[in-house]
Motif scaffolding. Sequence first.
Motif, PDB file in Angstrom:
ATOM      1  N   LEU A   1      19.862  62.541  52.971  1.00 24.35           N
ATOM      2  CA  LEU A   1      19.054  63.139  54.038  1.00 24.35           C
ATOM      3  C   LEU A   1      18.379  64.415  53.553  1.00 24.35           C
ATOM      4  N   LEU A   2      19.100  65.173  52.739  1.00 22.79           N
ATOM      5  CA  LEU A   2      18.552  66.434  52.224  1.00 22.79           C
ATOM      6  C   LEU A   2      17.371  66.205  51.275  1.00 22.79           C
ATOM      7  N   GLU A   3      17.222  64.969  50.786  1.00 30.29           N
ATOM      8  CA  GLU A   3      16.077  64.712  49.898  1.00 30.29           C
ATOM      9  C   GLU A   3      14.758  64.807  50.654  1.00 30.29           C
ATOM     10  N   ASP A   4      14.792  64.453  51.934  1.00 34.02           N
ATOM     11  CA  ASP A   4      13.552  64.447  52.725  1.00 34.02           C
ATOM     12  C   ASP A   4      13.507  65.510  53.811  1.00 34.02           C
ATOM     13  N   HIS A   5      14.612  66.218  54.024  1.00 35.38           N
ATOM     14  CA  HIS A   5      14.691  67.174  55.129  1.00 35.38           C
ATOM     15  C   HIS A   5      15.294  68.487  54.638  1.00 35.38           C
ATOM     16  N   GLY A   6      14.764  69.575  55.161  1.00 30.60           N
ATOM     17  CA  GLY A   6      15.431  70.844  54.965  1.00 30.60           C
ATOM     18  C   GLY A   6      16.694  70.881  55.814  1.00 30.60           C
ATOM     19  N   PRO A   7      17.692  71.683  55.391  1.00 25.62           N
ATOM     20  CA  PRO A   7      18.925  71.767  56.187  1.00 25.62           C
ATOM     21  C   PRO A   7      18.666  72.280  57.602  1.00 25.62           C
ATOM     22  N   SER A   8      17.620  73.071  57.785  1.00 25.59           N
ATOM     23  CA  SER A   8      17.338  73.596  59.126  1.00 25.59           C
ATOM     24  C   SER A   8      16.820  72.519  60.065  1.00 25.59           C
ATOM     25  N   GLU A   9      16.539  71.311  59.540  1.00 30.94           N
ATOM     26  CA  GLU A   9      16.089  70.199  60.381  1.00 30.94           C
ATOM     27  C   GLU A   9      17.212  69.219  60.712  1.00 30.94           C
ATOM     28  N   ILE A  10      18.419  69.503  60.206  1.00 32.90           N
ATOM     29  CA  ILE A  10      19.514  68.527  60.316  1.00 32.90           C
ATOM     30  C   ILE A  10      20.618  69.048  61.242  1.00 32.90           C
ATOM     31  N   ILE A  11      21.057  68.181  62.154  1.00 32.93           N
ATOM     32  CA  ILE A  11      22.250  68.410  62.967  1.00 32.93           C
ATOM     33  C   ILE A  11      23.286  67.368  62.542  1.00 32.93           C
ATOM     34  N   VAL A  12      24.513  67.801  62.293  1.00 32.08           N
ATOM     35  CA  VAL A  12      25.593  66.853  62.008  1.00 32.08           C
ATOM     36  C   VAL A  12      26.454  66.729  63.264  1.00 32.08           C
ATOM     37  N   SER A  13      26.744  65.481  63.632  1.00 36.68           N
ATOM     38  CA  SER A  13      27.467  65.223  64.880  1.00 36.68           C
ATOM     39  C   SER A  13      28.557  64.193  64.665  1.00 36.68           C
ATOM     40  N   GLY A  14      29.716  64.446  65.255  1.00 33.63           N
ATOM     41  CA  GLY A  14      30.777  63.456  65.187  1.00 33.63           C
ATOM     42  C   GLY A  14      31.734  63.615  66.347  1.00 33.63           C
ATOM     43  N   GLY A  15      32.185  62.487  66.890  1.00 29.62           N
ATOM     44  CA  GLY A  15      33.164  62.505  67.967  1.00 29.62           C
ATOM     45  C   GLY A  15      34.451  61.854  67.508  1.00 29.62           C
ATOM     46  N   SER A  16      35.576  62.437  67.905  1.00 32.46           N
ATOM     47  CA  SER A  16      36.889  61.884  67.607  1.00 32.46           C
ATOM     48  C   SER A  16      37.071  61.778  66.083  1.00 32.46           C
ATOM     49  N   ALA A  17      37.306  60.579  65.545  1.00 31.99           N
ATOM     50  CA  ALA A  17      37.419  60.439  64.091  1.00 31.99           C
ATOM     51  C   ALA A  17      36.141  60.901  63.393  1.00 31.99           C
ATOM     52  N   GLY A  18      34.997  60.704  64.053  1.00 31.27           N
ATOM     53  CA  GLY A  18      33.736  61.191  63.499  1.00 31.27           C
ATOM     54  C   GLY A  18      33.708  62.709  63.423  1.00 31.27           C
ATOM     55  N   GLY A  19      34.409  63.373  64.331  1.00 31.07           N
ATOM     56  CA  GLY A  19      34.521  64.830  64.280  1.00 31.07           C
ATOM     57  C   GLY A  19      35.353  65.289  63.096  1.00 31.07           C
ATOM     58  N   ASN A  20      36.352  64.486  62.736  1.00 33.80           N
ATOM     59  CA  ASN A  20      37.107  64.761  61.509  1.00 33.80           C
ATOM     60  C   ASN A  20      36.154  64.760  60.324  1.00 33.80           C
TER      61      ASN A  20
END
Lengths: 318, 318
Positions: free
Chosen positions: A154-173
């Motif tokens: 994802l970082l190849e095409d996007h700056g970090p300021s354009e990215i949100i990381v999201s996870g719920g439950s095990a995804g939050g781990n």
Amino acid sequence: MGAGTHIPAREIPIPAYLSDVARKYLQPQPFSLPYPTVDDTAGWRAYADTVDAAITPMMHQISAQLDATVQELDAGSARVFDIVPAGAAADRKGIILDIHGGALILCGGELCRIMGMGTAARTGRRVWSVDYRMPPEHPYPAALDDCIAAYRALLEDHGPSEIIVSGGSAGGNLAAALMLRARDEGLPLPAGLILGTPEIDLTESGDSFHTNDGVDPGLRSLMPVNLLYANGADLTHPYLSPLFGDVTGFPPTILTTGTRDLYLSNTVRMHRKLRAANVAAELHLTEAGPHTGFPGSPEGAEIDKEINRFIAAALGDI
Amino acid sequence: MGAGTHIPAREIPIPAYLSDVARKYLQPQPFSLPYPTVDDTAGWRAYADTVDAAITPMMHQISAQLDATVQELDAGSARVFDIVPAGAAADRKGIILDIHGGALILCGGELCRIMGMGTAARTGRRVWSVDYRMPPEHPYPAALDDCIAAYRALLEDHGPSEIIVSGGSAGGNLAAALMLRARDEGLPLPAGLILGTPEIDLTESGDSFHTNDGVDPGLRSLMPVNLLYANGADLTHPYLSPLFGDVTGFPPTILTTGTRDLYLSNTVRMHRKLRAANVAAELHLTEAGPHTGFPGSPEGAEIDKEINRFIAAALGDI
């Protein structure tokens, strides 16, 4: 440690002030499927397939109402579903790297695709949903390897300021572990982090594992699954239990849980840990909410609204 | 409403990861003193005097370590302790209108003075601690009358942007009710509001009145006291139960509670209600924290730090 507290047997009513939809989530649910033993690979495969199959019809009902364009991508070792919700403005900022839940053994493949579509629909934004590898065939660190591979891609095409990381439950781990590992590998961190009732302590040490045991109708201890996932690795290692990691420098974070959630303590402890490290972290609780929250209810919509406000602020899109 | 949840009898351990000081607050506490009947004025006077007397030695121990200048003021019907902590910078901004807790019948007079000194010490700011009148002699609306009288008196010398209103437990009831009544009477609202595990629902309808019953070692239902306080007034009236009021236009608010708090639902419901009204409201939970919180512990200091940051930001003193 001193004496514990004896609590006599009791009946806990379902609050009358909740919406009809929310009240349904608080009906008692029998746990009918026993866990296999830790080394029974075929048993775990059957377990995961059985639970996934039980979930699938409901998920298909949900996905039938969702309209999005979905492409499959290769991101290193990981398959990713690239999802653009119908009607999303072409100039809408940002992208969400979405890491699905499911106890670290469930909800891959088709379910991952549908869950990512749900995230895209709720947020109105483009989503990359990571179809990470899971036990019993692929224990730790395969899932985390796949998440970091997707984040790197994802970082190849996007700056970090354009990215949100999201996870719920095990995804939050995995979302929280991804922050630790990205930092350790010298990658920039994203603009924001969403942790929905995160399973950030595979040792299950928090107080709510006792206080909300049975009070949360849908989630019990996952310790057999945690041991399967760890495959001998130390459960207290921050890549397995990010609660025990150094969260200095984490991006702004929104955390959500409910007062009946078995992971209430997980979420509260992570919030306090982030605040102690001066991270801009905000906490939202659903009244009487179990681990699932109350999707599709007015109470759930309030939490979605908080998350969307958080995303917009983190992306500078307000 | 559907079926409730049956929870078998169980032992809840005291979490090993809490500080030694915090763990002491989770020891089981016997409730030895029965409530009088609602019309037994002499019985209630004896009840309040007995409990106040039991608390006083501990409070004197605390106050012996506090250094502050205290003056008694008349603010209409209300006596107020005007407290300046030793070492407070003369140009330090703002003043805190502090409304003490104690179930709406306890902690007047000397205890009010000491609790105000505690607030002044924790915040390093000038405090007005309102010694409001209480049952059995002075039921509703005497306490709220006194709080509004004190707030009016404060507004004579201070702009609203210099005032923070703070209340814990029963004081949180009066602090929130004060906002509603001040707005109804055309007064400007203060710069910020602090609600510590507020008793904002005298009907005790929240889910945690069940889920944390007994899990919170120090607080049980106060319904007999609530009825004494109401003296026949409707418990659901927003001046008695501000949770049921219209919170539109409330100032920025910080709310604190703990995962074991009997008033967890009170606090969470008020947070959600404020957020639904677009009030800038933030929520902080203490892991395994009961209604008292963990004063004097590292865990308590973390919450104090959040409150002090909130106050500074609300006063523009950052």
